[in-house]
Write a protein that holds these residues in place. Sequence first.
Motif, short mmCIF file in Angstrom:
data_model
loop_
_atom_site.label_atom_id
_atom_site.label_comp_id
_atom_site.label_asym_id
_atom_site.label_seq_id
_atom_site.Cartn_x
_atom_site.Cartn_y
_atom_site.Cartn_z
N ARG A 72 43.20 25.42 45.18
CA ARG A 72 44.42 25.61 45.97
C ARG A 72 45.37 26.59 45.28
O ARG A 72 46.28 27.11 45.88
CB ARG A 72 45.13 24.28 46.19
CG ARG A 72 44.59 23.51 47.38
CD ARG A 72 45.54 22.43 47.86
NE ARG A 72 45.57 21.21 47.09
CZ ARG A 72 44.62 20.28 47.09
NH1 ARG A 72 43.54 20.45 47.77
NH2 ARG A 72 44.76 19.19 46.39
N GLY A 73 45.17 26.83 44.00
CA GLY A 73 46.02 27.76 43.27
C GLY A 73 47.15 27.02 42.60
O GLY A 73 47.16 25.80 42.58
N PRO A 74 48.08 27.70 42.02
CA PRO A 74 48.19 29.15 41.96
C PRO A 74 47.13 29.74 41.03
O PRO A 74 46.58 29.06 40.18
CB PRO A 74 49.60 29.38 41.41
CG PRO A 74 49.89 28.15 40.61
CD PRO A 74 49.15 27.03 41.28
N PHE A 75 46.90 31.01 41.22
CA PHE A 75 45.87 31.69 40.45
C PHE A 75 46.51 32.66 39.46
O PHE A 75 47.45 33.37 39.80
CB PHE A 75 44.92 32.46 41.38
CG PHE A 75 44.26 31.57 42.40
CD1 PHE A 75 43.22 30.73 42.04
CD2 PHE A 75 44.69 31.57 43.72
CE1 PHE A 75 42.62 29.90 42.97
CE2 PHE A 75 44.09 30.75 44.66
CZ PHE A 75 43.06 29.91 44.28
N ASP A 76 45.97 32.68 38.26
CA ASP A 76 46.44 33.62 37.24
C ASP A 76 45.74 34.95 37.50
O ASP A 76 44.53 35.08 37.33
CB ASP A 76 46.10 33.09 35.85
CG ASP A 76 46.58 34.03 34.75
OD1 ASP A 76 47.33 34.98 35.06
OD2 ASP A 76 46.19 33.81 33.59
N THR A 77 46.53 35.92 37.92
CA THR A 77 45.95 37.22 38.26
C THR A 77 46.27 38.29 37.21
O THR A 77 46.05 39.48 37.44
CB THR A 77 46.46 37.69 39.63
OG1 THR A 77 47.89 37.76 39.60
CG2 THR A 77 46.00 36.75 40.73
N ALA A 78 46.77 37.86 36.05
CA ALA A 78 47.17 38.82 35.01
C ALA A 78 45.99 39.70 34.59
O ALA A 78 46.16 40.91 34.36
CB ALA A 78 47.75 38.09 33.81
N ASP A 79 44.80 39.13 34.47
CA ASP A 79 43.64 39.90 34.01
C ASP A 79 42.77 40.38 35.17
O ASP A 79 41.68 40.91 34.95
CB ASP A 79 42.77 39.05 33.07
CG ASP A 79 43.52 38.72 31.78
OD1 ASP A 79 44.34 39.55 31.35
OD2 ASP A 79 43.27 37.63 31.23
N ALA A 80 43.23 40.22 36.40
CA ALA A 80 42.43 40.61 37.57
C ALA A 80 42.42 42.12 37.72
O ALA A 80 43.38 42.81 37.41
CB ALA A 80 42.98 39.96 38.82
N ALA A 81 41.31 42.63 38.20
CA ALA A 81 41.18 44.07 38.46
C ALA A 81 40.94 44.27 39.95
O ALA A 81 40.24 43.49 40.58
CB ALA A 81 40.03 44.65 37.66
N GLU A 82 41.52 45.31 40.48
CA GLU A 82 41.33 45.63 41.90
C GLU A 82 39.95 46.27 42.05
O GLU A 82 39.64 47.27 41.40
CB GLU A 82 42.42 46.60 42.36
CG GLU A 82 42.38 46.95 43.81
CD GLU A 82 42.81 45.80 44.72
OE1 GLU A 82 42.33 45.76 45.87
OE2 GLU A 82 43.61 44.95 44.29
N PRO A 83 39.09 45.69 42.90
CA PRO A 83 37.76 46.30 43.08
C PRO A 83 37.86 47.59 43.88
O PRO A 83 38.78 47.79 44.68
CB PRO A 83 36.98 45.24 43.87
CG PRO A 83 38.03 44.46 44.58
CD PRO A 83 39.26 44.50 43.70
N ASP A 84 36.92 48.49 43.63
CA ASP A 84 36.86 49.72 44.42
C ASP A 84 36.44 49.39 45.83
O ASP A 84 35.57 48.54 46.05
CB ASP A 84 35.85 50.71 43.81
CG ASP A 84 36.31 51.23 42.46
OD1 ASP A 84 37.53 51.27 42.23
OD2 ASP A 84 35.44 51.59 41.64
N ARG A 85 37.05 50.02 46.78
CA ARG A 85 36.68 49.82 48.17
C ARG A 85 35.50 50.70 48.51
O ARG A 85 35.44 51.84 48.07
CB ARG A 85 37.86 50.13 49.08
CG ARG A 85 39.04 49.23 48.83
CD ARG A 85 39.95 49.24 50.05
NE ARG A 85 41.05 48.34 49.85
CZ ARG A 85 41.04 47.07 50.24
NH1 ARG A 85 40.02 46.56 50.82
NH2 ARG A 85 42.11 46.32 50.04
N PRO A 86 34.56 50.16 49.31
CA PRO A 86 33.43 51.00 49.73
C PRO A 86 33.93 52.24 50.46
O PRO A 86 34.88 52.17 51.25
CB PRO A 86 32.63 50.09 50.68
CG PRO A 86 33.08 48.71 50.33
CD PRO A 86 34.48 48.82 49.84
#
Length: 155
Positions: free
Chosen positions: A136-150
């Motif tokens: 349910r979160g919250p989610f720690d997005t500090a180390d998240a990377a944005e994926p490349d879009r196709p």
Amino acid sequence: MATRTFPFSTLINKQTSVFPALDDADVILERRDAENLVLMRSERFDAMVKGLGLAARSLAIVARANRALAEEVFAEELPWLVWLPPEARPTCTAELLDHLLAGAETGLLLPFARALREWQSTAEVYSDPELARRLRGPFDTADAAEPDRPGSADD
């Protein structure tokens, strides 16, 4: 209904072994690298589809007249419903009934099977309060990377 199982290669190499088995059983053809196949006489298939249609329509009528009874029937057959939050059970029941009725009318039961699998998976998550809390979160997005879009310029 009885079933007989044969390797798929038996159908290819010795059809005379497989087809006579259809007189009194449905045949499952086991394949190594793909889903198994089922062979059945059209009369048995038609009877199964008609029976399923009647059962689905009957259950849908009961559900419209007495939703609590329909939920009770589903809870009897699908004991994992108890893991869903009480407010999600009517939604689950309604969605499964709708998919079952549509599948019975069209012969396309994969959407029903998918919905059943998805609801059961959801219930299993709720059965583990810690897992449900984490999802349910919250989610720690500090180390998240944005994926490349196709199709982006980086491709």
